[in-house]
Design a protein around this motif. Sequence first.
Motif, PDB file in Angstrom:
ATOM      1  N   GLN A 180      -5.801   9.805  -5.177  1.00 18.65           N
ATOM      2  CA  GLN A 180      -6.882   8.957  -4.704  1.00 18.65           C
ATOM      3  C   GLN A 180      -6.371   7.744  -3.956  1.00 18.65           C
ATOM      4  O   GLN A 180      -7.051   7.220  -3.066  1.00 18.65           O
ATOM      5  CB  GLN A 180      -7.737   8.517  -5.897  1.00 18.65           C
ATOM      6  CG  GLN A 180      -8.977   7.723  -5.525  1.00 18.65           C
ATOM      7  CD  GLN A 180      -9.957   8.529  -4.703  1.00 18.65           C
ATOM      8  OE1 GLN A 180     -10.147   9.715  -4.965  1.00 18.65           O
ATOM      9  NE2 GLN A 180     -10.565   7.896  -3.699  1.00 18.65           N
ATOM     10  N   VAL A 205      -6.390   4.825   3.222  1.00 21.46           N
ATOM     11  CA  VAL A 205      -6.810   5.277   4.550  1.00 21.46           C
ATOM     12  C   VAL A 205      -8.201   4.734   4.876  1.00 21.46           C
ATOM     13  O   VAL A 205      -8.448   4.262   5.991  1.00 21.46           O
ATOM     14  CB  VAL A 205      -6.783   6.818   4.632  1.00 21.46           C
ATOM     15  CG1 VAL A 205      -7.490   7.300   5.901  1.00 21.46           C
ATOM     16  CG2 VAL A 205      -5.343   7.317   4.617  1.00 21.46           C
ATOM     17  N   ASP A 206      -9.123   4.793   3.901  1.00 24.43           N
ATOM     18  CA  ASP A 206     -10.466   4.251   4.131  1.00 24.43           C
ATOM     19  C   ASP A 206     -10.405   2.760   4.471  1.00 24.43           C
ATOM     20  O   ASP A 206     -11.090   2.285   5.387  1.00 24.43           O
ATOM     21  CB  ASP A 206     -11.337   4.452   2.885  1.00 24.43           C
ATOM     22  CG  ASP A 206     -11.760   5.906   2.696  1.00 24.43           C
ATOM     23  OD1 ASP A 206     -11.643   6.675   3.661  1.00 24.43           O
ATOM     24  OD2 ASP A 206     -12.194   6.252   1.589  1.00 24.43           O
ATOM     25  N   GLN A 207      -9.599   2.021   3.735  1.00 27.06           N
ATOM     26  CA  GLN A 207      -9.473   0.584   3.987  1.00 27.06           C
ATOM     27  C   GLN A 207      -8.893   0.321   5.371  1.00 27.06           C
ATOM     28  O   GLN A 207      -9.376  -0.543   6.106  1.00 27.06           O
ATOM     29  CB  GLN A 207      -8.587  -0.063   2.929  1.00 27.06           C
ATOM     30  CG  GLN A 207      -8.380  -1.562   3.145  1.00 27.06           C
ATOM     31  CD  GLN A 207      -7.440  -2.171   2.124  1.00 27.06           C
ATOM     32  OE1 GLN A 207      -7.173  -1.582   1.073  1.00 27.06           O
ATOM     33  NE2 GLN A 207      -6.928  -3.352   2.419  1.00 27.06           N
ATOM     34  N   LEU A 221      -4.110   7.407  -1.694  1.00 28.94           N
ATOM     35  CA  LEU A 221      -4.003   7.625  -0.250  1.00 28.94           C
ATOM     36  C   LEU A 221      -5.372   7.561   0.404  1.00 28.94           C
ATOM     37  O   LEU A 221      -5.534   6.941   1.465  1.00 28.94           O
ATOM     38  CB  LEU A 221      -3.337   8.968   0.024  1.00 28.94           C
ATOM     39  CG  LEU A 221      -3.200   9.340   1.515  1.00 28.94           C
ATOM     40  CD1 LEU A 221      -2.382   8.295   2.257  1.00 28.94           C
ATOM     41  CD2 LEU A 221      -2.582  10.721   1.667  1.00 28.94           C
ATOM     42  N   GLU A 222      -6.374   8.197  -0.220  1.00 32.46           N
ATOM     43  CA  GLU A 222      -7.716   8.169   0.352  1.00 32.46           C
ATOM     44  C   GLU A 222      -8.245   6.736   0.432  1.00 32.46           C
ATOM     45  O   GLU A 222      -8.844   6.342   1.433  1.00 32.46           O
ATOM     46  CB  GLU A 222      -8.664   9.026  -0.491  1.00 32.46           C
ATOM     47  CG  GLU A 222      -8.355  10.515  -0.440  1.00 32.46           C
ATOM     48  CD  GLU A 222      -9.393  11.324  -1.191  1.00 32.46           C
ATOM     49  OE1 GLU A 222     -10.520  10.811  -1.360  1.00 32.46           O
ATOM     50  OE2 GLU A 222      -9.085  12.447  -1.605  1.00 32.46           O
ATOM     51  N   ASP A 223      -8.036   5.974  -0.630  1.00 36.41           N
ATOM     52  CA  ASP A 223      -8.508   4.585  -0.651  1.00 36.41           C
ATOM     53  C   ASP A 223      -7.839   3.755   0.435  1.00 36.41           C
ATOM     54  O   ASP A 223      -8.501   2.972   1.131  1.00 36.41           O
ATOM     55  CB  ASP A 223      -8.245   3.958  -2.021  1.00 36.41           C
ATOM     56  CG  ASP A 223      -9.081   4.596  -3.122  1.00 36.41           C
ATOM     57  OD1 ASP A 223     -10.063   5.283  -2.798  1.00 36.41           O
ATOM     58  OD2 ASP A 223      -8.730   4.409  -4.303  1.00 36.41           O
ATOM     59  N   ILE A 260       0.768   4.269  -2.947  1.00 35.57           N
ATOM     60  CA  ILE A 260       0.656   5.708  -2.671  1.00 35.57           C
ATOM     61  C   ILE A 260       1.824   6.474  -3.281  1.00 35.57           C
ATOM     62  O   ILE A 260       1.647   7.540  -3.888  1.00 35.57           O
ATOM     63  CB  ILE A 260       0.580   5.947  -1.151  1.00 35.57           C
ATOM     64  CG1 ILE A 260      -0.731   5.362  -0.603  1.00 35.57           C
ATOM     65  CG2 ILE A 260       0.682   7.429  -0.817  1.00 35.57           C
ATOM     66  CD1 ILE A 260      -0.797   5.306   0.912  1.00 35.57           C
ATOM     67  N   GLN A 304       0.822  -1.200   0.000  1.00 30.03           N
ATOM     68  CA  GLN A 304       0.000   0.000   0.000  1.00 30.03           C
ATOM     69  C   GLN A 304       0.864   1.260   0.000  1.00 30.03           C
ATOM     70  O   GLN A 304       0.512   2.265  -0.619  1.00 30.03           O
ATOM     71  CB  GLN A 304      -0.947  -0.010   1.201  1.00 30.03           C
ATOM     72  CG  GLN A 304      -1.996  -1.107   1.114  1.00 30.03           C
ATOM     73  CD  GLN A 304      -2.982  -1.066   2.255  1.00 30.03           C
ATOM     74  OE1 GLN A 304      -2.738  -0.424   3.279  1.00 30.03           O
ATOM     75  NE2 GLN A 304      -4.099  -1.757   2.102  1.00 30.03           N
TER      76      GLN A 304
END
Length: 317
Positions: A84, A90-92, A86-88, A75, A71
């Motif tokens: 995007q 972090v959400d995971q 990083l956002e994905d 990033i 991951q």
Amino acid sequence: MVPGHDDGLWGIGELAGRVGVTVKTVRFYSERGLLPEASRSSGGHRRYGRDALGRLRLIRSLRALDLPLPQVRRILDEDAGAGQALEDVVDQQLRELGTRLVTLRWREAALRMIQESSPQERADRLLLLGAVTSAPNTDSLVRFWRRWLPPRMPARAIAAFMEQTVPEPPDNPTPAQVLAFARLHAYVTRPCTSTAPRGQPAAHRASPDFRPAVLYDGLGEAYALAAVQLRRERSPHSGEALDCFVAAYAAASGTYDGVDFRRRLAGQLAQDPQIDRYWELTAEVIGPIDGRPPPTPGSAHDWLLTALTGQIPELIA
């Protein structure tokens, strides 16, 4: 400008010192392609450009968040963590962390429940807990209801029914809720015996034209109306909730509501398999609302059946 050597490149030791990590750490990231070197010295030593400083700091920050290397690479490959990816990630990570936290809260509550149990209770309760996963799920409850439900139920109707009848394990349970959930799991997975009936309700076999989706759509509405009465602590009585309840059975059977139908329905429902224990444990898993047990489909059904049975003498008179 950050001062460096005349060629603008840093050695591995200097880069490590500027970021505050070890040389071993820099070498580890370099060998895995996360921190590309700019060149090699005449002696074969790694040399890094100034962009490596920010990249290494970002790697350190991402690893401090416990992100795995794949991951981190994703990033880094997308605009240095500004996109995007990083956002994905972090959400995971937040979803996974939430699941782990729930598991830990259940484990803590389970340990407290054992701690608070008497020595005579502990052996049985440990067996109950051993049959439930540390991050509890409702698969066994869903299987129980699938055996109960009539055939030919549309997926939409099944999903709506499960939402009403299968309690969601709380994210932050008390020791009592953990014990209730373990007992509920044991209840739905126990062997079927003469004292633990699981046969289909008589209304499910009312006629060849029986329409189960119509029945359960109507029951959901009737149970919601009865729940209002239960929260108000009203005794079972005639009215909108009871009429909706009877209408659901009549429509599903392709017949009309009337005195004879209500008498037959009351007799059928009185013979249905009793699963009161399921609803008692479900209420414990949900937990009290305003200091009172929450209404369940089971308690709503009992309220409605009592109202129907109590109405029969009036209809005959």
